[in-house]
Design a protein around this motif. Structure first.
Motif, PDB file in Angstrom:
ATOM      1  N   LYS A  25       0.864  -1.170   0.000  1.00 20.16           N
ATOM      2  CA  LYS A  25       0.000   0.000   0.000  1.00 20.16           C
ATOM      3  C   LYS A  25       0.899   1.217   0.000  1.00 20.16           C
ATOM      4  N   ALA A  26       0.672   2.138  -0.923  1.00 22.34           N
ATOM      5  CA  ALA A  26       1.463   3.371  -0.949  1.00 22.34           C
ATOM      6  C   ALA A  26       0.594   4.470  -1.532  1.00 22.34           C
ATOM      7  N   ASP A  27       0.706   5.645  -0.942  1.00 22.38           N
ATOM      8  CA  ASP A  27      -0.090   6.774  -1.405  1.00 22.38           C
ATOM      9  C   ASP A  27       0.391   7.255  -2.761  1.00 22.38           C
ATOM     10  N   ALA A  28      -0.554   7.669  -3.594  1.00 22.05           N
ATOM     11  CA  ALA A  28      -0.229   8.255  -4.890  1.00 22.05           C
ATOM     12  C   ALA A  28      -0.428   9.752  -4.728  1.00 22.05           C
ATOM     13  N   ILE A  29       0.681  10.488  -4.623  1.00 24.86           N
ATOM     14  CA  ILE A  29       0.629  11.912  -4.319  1.00 24.86           C
ATOM     15  C   ILE A  29       1.117  12.676  -5.538  1.00 24.86           C
ATOM     16  N   PRO A  30       0.342  13.681  -6.001  1.00 27.35           N
ATOM     17  CA  PRO A  30       0.785  14.424  -7.187  1.00 27.35           C
ATOM     18  C   PRO A  30       2.085  15.151  -6.908  1.00 27.35           C
ATOM     19  N   GLY A  31       3.012  15.040  -7.855  1.00 28.82           N
ATOM     20  CA  GLY A  31       4.295  15.703  -7.717  1.00 28.82           C
ATOM     21  C   GLY A  31       5.305  14.896  -6.941  1.00 28.82           C
ATOM     22  N   ARG A  32       4.977  13.682  -6.573  1.00 29.51           N
ATOM     23  CA  ARG A  32       5.870  12.849  -5.770  1.00 29.51           C
ATOM     24  C   ARG A  32       5.817  11.430  -6.278  1.00 29.51           C
ATOM     25  N   LEU A  33       6.948  10.746  -6.243  1.00 30.09           N
ATOM     26  CA  LEU A  33       7.000   9.365  -6.717  1.00 30.09           C
ATOM     27  C   LEU A  33       7.327   8.471  -5.528  1.00 30.09           C
ATOM     28  N   ASN A  34       6.396   7.595  -5.164  1.00 30.96           N
ATOM     29  CA  ASN A  34       6.625   6.659  -4.067  1.00 30.96           C
ATOM     30  C   ASN A  34       6.971   5.302  -4.643  1.00 30.96           C
ATOM     31  N   GLN A  35       7.867   4.604  -3.973  1.00 33.45           N
ATOM     32  CA  GLN A  35       8.326   3.320  -4.513  1.00 33.45           C
ATOM     33  C   GLN A  35       7.998   2.205  -3.553  1.00 33.45           C
ATOM     34  N   SER A  36       7.552   1.063  -4.091  1.00 40.59           N
ATOM     35  CA  SER A  36       7.360  -0.113  -3.265  1.00 40.59           C
ATOM     36  C   SER A  36       7.845  -1.310  -4.058  1.00 40.59           C
ATOM     37  N   SER A  37       8.017  -2.428  -3.386  1.00 40.65           N
ATOM     38  CA  SER A  37       8.603  -3.586  -4.051  1.00 40.65           C
ATOM     39  C   SER A  37       7.898  -4.834  -3.586  1.00 40.65           C
ATOM     40  N   PHE A  38       7.626  -5.766  -4.478  1.00 39.10           N
ATOM     41  CA  PHE A  38       7.003  -7.011  -4.053  1.00 39.10           C
ATOM     42  C   PHE A  38       7.349  -8.121  -5.024  1.00 39.10           C
ATOM     43  N   MET A  39       7.022  -9.359  -4.607  1.00 39.44           N
ATOM     44  CA  MET A  39       7.222 -10.506  -5.470  1.00 39.44           C
ATOM     45  C   MET A  39       6.036 -11.433  -5.273  1.00 39.44           C
ATOM     46  N   MET A  40       5.459 -11.917  -6.370  1.00 37.48           N
ATOM     47  CA  MET A  40       4.288 -12.792  -6.241  1.00 37.48           C
ATOM     48  C   MET A  40       4.742 -14.238  -6.330  1.00 37.48           C
ATOM     49  N   SER A  41       4.332 -15.032  -5.352  1.00 36.98           N
ATOM     50  CA  SER A  41       4.815 -16.416  -5.336  1.00 36.98           C
ATOM     51  C   SER A  41       3.850 -17.380  -5.990  1.00 36.98           C
ATOM     52  N   ARG A  42       2.659 -16.924  -6.397  1.00 41.74           N
ATOM     53  CA  ARG A  42       1.740 -17.841  -7.074  1.00 41.74           C
ATOM     54  C   ARG A  42       0.971 -17.088  -8.151  1.00 41.74           C
ATOM     55  N   PRO A  43       0.489 -17.801  -9.186  1.00 39.79           N
ATOM     56  CA  PRO A  43      -0.305 -17.116 -10.213  1.00 39.79           C
ATOM     57  C   PRO A  43      -1.705 -16.879  -9.687  1.00 39.79           C
ATOM     58  N   GLY A  44      -2.411 -15.929 -10.309  1.00 35.93           N
ATOM     59  CA  GLY A  44      -3.781 -15.672  -9.886  1.00 35.93           C
ATOM     60  C   GLY A  44      -4.151 -14.230 -10.089  1.00 35.93           C
ATOM     61  N   LEU A  45      -5.350 -13.877  -9.599  1.00 35.21           N
ATOM     62  CA  LEU A  45      -5.842 -12.506  -9.680  1.00 35.21           C
ATOM     63  C   LEU A  45      -5.866 -11.939  -8.285  1.00 35.21           C
ATOM     64  N   PHE A  46      -5.297 -10.741  -8.125  1.00 37.57           N
ATOM     65  CA  PHE A  46      -5.256 -10.112  -6.802  1.00 37.57           C
ATOM     66  C   PHE A  46      -5.902  -8.740  -6.904  1.00 37.57           C
ATOM     67  N   TYR A  47      -6.870  -8.496  -6.028  1.00 40.96           N
ATOM     68  CA  TYR A  47      -7.684  -7.283  -6.122  1.00 40.96           C
ATOM     69  C   TYR A  47      -7.337  -6.286  -5.040  1.00 40.96           C
ATOM     70  N   GLY A  48      -7.514  -5.016  -5.357  1.00 45.36           N
ATOM     71  CA  GLY A  48      -7.347  -3.971  -4.358  1.00 45.36           C
ATOM     72  C   GLY A  48      -8.225  -2.809  -4.758  1.00 45.36           C
ATOM     73  N   GLN A  49      -8.381  -1.848  -3.826  1.00 43.27           N
ATOM     74  CA  GLN A  49      -9.200  -0.677  -4.131  1.00 43.27           C
ATOM     75  C   GLN A  49      -8.468   0.575  -3.719  1.00 43.27           C
ATOM     76  N   CYS A  50      -8.789   1.682  -4.359  1.00 44.23           N
ATOM     77  CA  CYS A  50      -8.147   2.962  -4.039  1.00 44.23           C
ATOM     78  C   CYS A  50      -8.354   3.252  -2.562  1.00 44.23           C
ATOM     79  N   SER A  51      -7.305   3.627  -1.857  1.00 47.99           N
ATOM     80  CA  SER A  51      -7.368   3.757  -0.399  1.00 47.99           C
ATOM     81  C   SER A  51      -7.159   5.166   0.113  1.00 47.99           C
ATOM     82  N   GLU A  52      -7.447   6.175  -0.702  1.00 44.17           N
ATOM     83  CA  GLU A  52      -7.382   7.540  -0.181  1.00 44.17           C
ATOM     84  C   GLU A  52      -8.490   8.308  -0.855  1.00 44.17           C
ATOM     85  N   ILE A  53      -9.331   8.961  -0.053  1.00 43.67           N
ATOM     86  CA  ILE A  53     -10.516   9.627  -0.590  1.00 43.67           C
ATOM     87  C   ILE A  53     -10.097  10.616  -1.677  1.00 43.67           C
TER      88      ILE A  53
END
Lengths: 228, 109
Positions: free
Chosen positions: A171-199
């Motif tokens: 989870k990382a905020d998407a802020i205009p004018g700023r670039l946030n970085q995150s890193s992950f690795m998926m260990s299995r195939p499939g569909l993973f869902y998420g929703q926007c988390s900042e009003i």
């Protein structure tokens, strides 16, 4: 993905999320033991009729119930610090995904590959097929290779959004004018869902994220359809 | 050297212990090194992509800083504050459906 009245963590699809769940379970065991013990003591003291006429300073018990919380905290702190440093480890990502949040959709760009860009809008409910997931399905899924270290850089084009996929522990905020970085690795195939988390306005609840995890060859095939 | 040194209990237990701890850490290095070797692996390399006919940029070309330069160009000041219809205003489909449902229930009674 989360179904209705979903209370716990979603099944992990990433080694880091797996570690977070294990840590949560470990802490939960410690907490339940403390609460059970304290609750039992309280109930027992209220309901029994024992009287100790000779109670004086009782140094032994005082020593025990001063040192024991410190020991318990050590058992909590050591896994916590281990996980904290594990989450911040430097790794060599093979694929970079740039995510830009807009009102009210996400746009993705695969920075390593030329011209691989697309927008991802939520599928409206009245156009959803009967096997689709309401408010979660999108028209263009984000396809990523599994067992590959992926770096996701996140920003926004207008107001603050937040990019998250709970199954991957990202989870990382998407802020205009700023670039946030995150890193992950998926260990299995499939569909993973998420929703926007900042009003972010009227349709904040209607800009979901779908990550489709496939093997490396399928990913390269899919990417080639964009590069052509 | 001598029996007065090697005869002592502390030496007989202490020296093998220290040797085990220090020597073992050198031995364990072989196993621990796997973690760092694994992390330098890149599963999708430029060569793999070339084989399938896909052009990929160099790893050094795509960094946080270079991507930042690109997104810094995005114009973030011109966005419209879209005000959605309130439940009681026209244009709110969910509210209209709810009102119809209530009407059906009342006429059904």
């Amino acid at each position: 993905m989360a179904t209705w009245t979903y209370l716990g963590f979603q099944d992990s699809a990433s080694p880091l999320m797996e570690q977070l769940i294990f840590f949560h379970d470990h802490i939960m065991v410690v907490l339940i033991m403390i609460i059970t013990f304290v609750g039992y003591m309280m109930a027992s003291i209220l309901t029994n009729s024992f009287i100790n006429r000779y109670m004086l300073e009782h140094q032994t018990i005082e020593l025990i119930w001063t040192a024991l919380p410190a020991v318990i905290l050590v058992f909590i702190a050591l896994p916590s610090l281990r996980l904290l440093y594990l989450l911040d480890e430097v790794n060599n990502p093979s694929v970079t995904l740039k995510t830009v949040g807009h009102q009210w959709y996400w746009s993705y760009e695969y920075s390593d590959f030329l011209d691989a860009e697309f927008d991802s809008y939520m599928t409206p409910t009245n156009e959803l097929e009967s096997s689709g997931f309401r408010l979660l399905d999108v028209d263009n899924r984000t396809v990523l290779p599994m067992n590959t270290q992926i770096r996701v850089v996140i920003t926004a084009a207008d107001v603050i959004h937040s990019w998250t996929v709970p199954a991957l522990g990202v989870k990382a905020d998407a802020i205009p004018g700023r670039l946030n970085q995150s890193s992950f690795m998926m260990s299995r195939p499939g569909l993973f869902y998420g929703q926007c988390s900042e009003i972010c306005g009227a349709n904040h609840s209607f800009m979901p994220i779908v990550v489709e995890s496939v093997n490396t060859n399928s990913f390269l095939n899919w990417i080639s359809s964009y590069s052509d | 050297m001598g029996i007065r040194f090697f005869g002592r209990k502390s030496t007989r237990f202490g020296v093998p212990f220290i040797l085990l701890v220090v020597g073992g850490s050198f031995g364990l290095r072989e196993f621990a090194q796997l973690r760092y070797d694994f992390r330098t692996r890149r599963t999708i390399s430029k060569e793999d992509a070339e084989k399938m006919g896909i052009k990929m940029k160099d790893a050094q070309e795509v960094t946080l800083e270079s991507e930042y330069e690109k997104i810094a160009q995005i114009d973030t000041s011109n966005w419209e504050n879209v005000r959605g219809p309130r439940p009681w205003e026209e244009g709110n489909k969910l509210y209209e459906e709810a009102v119809e449902r209530v009407k059906k229930m009342e006429t059904g009674k």
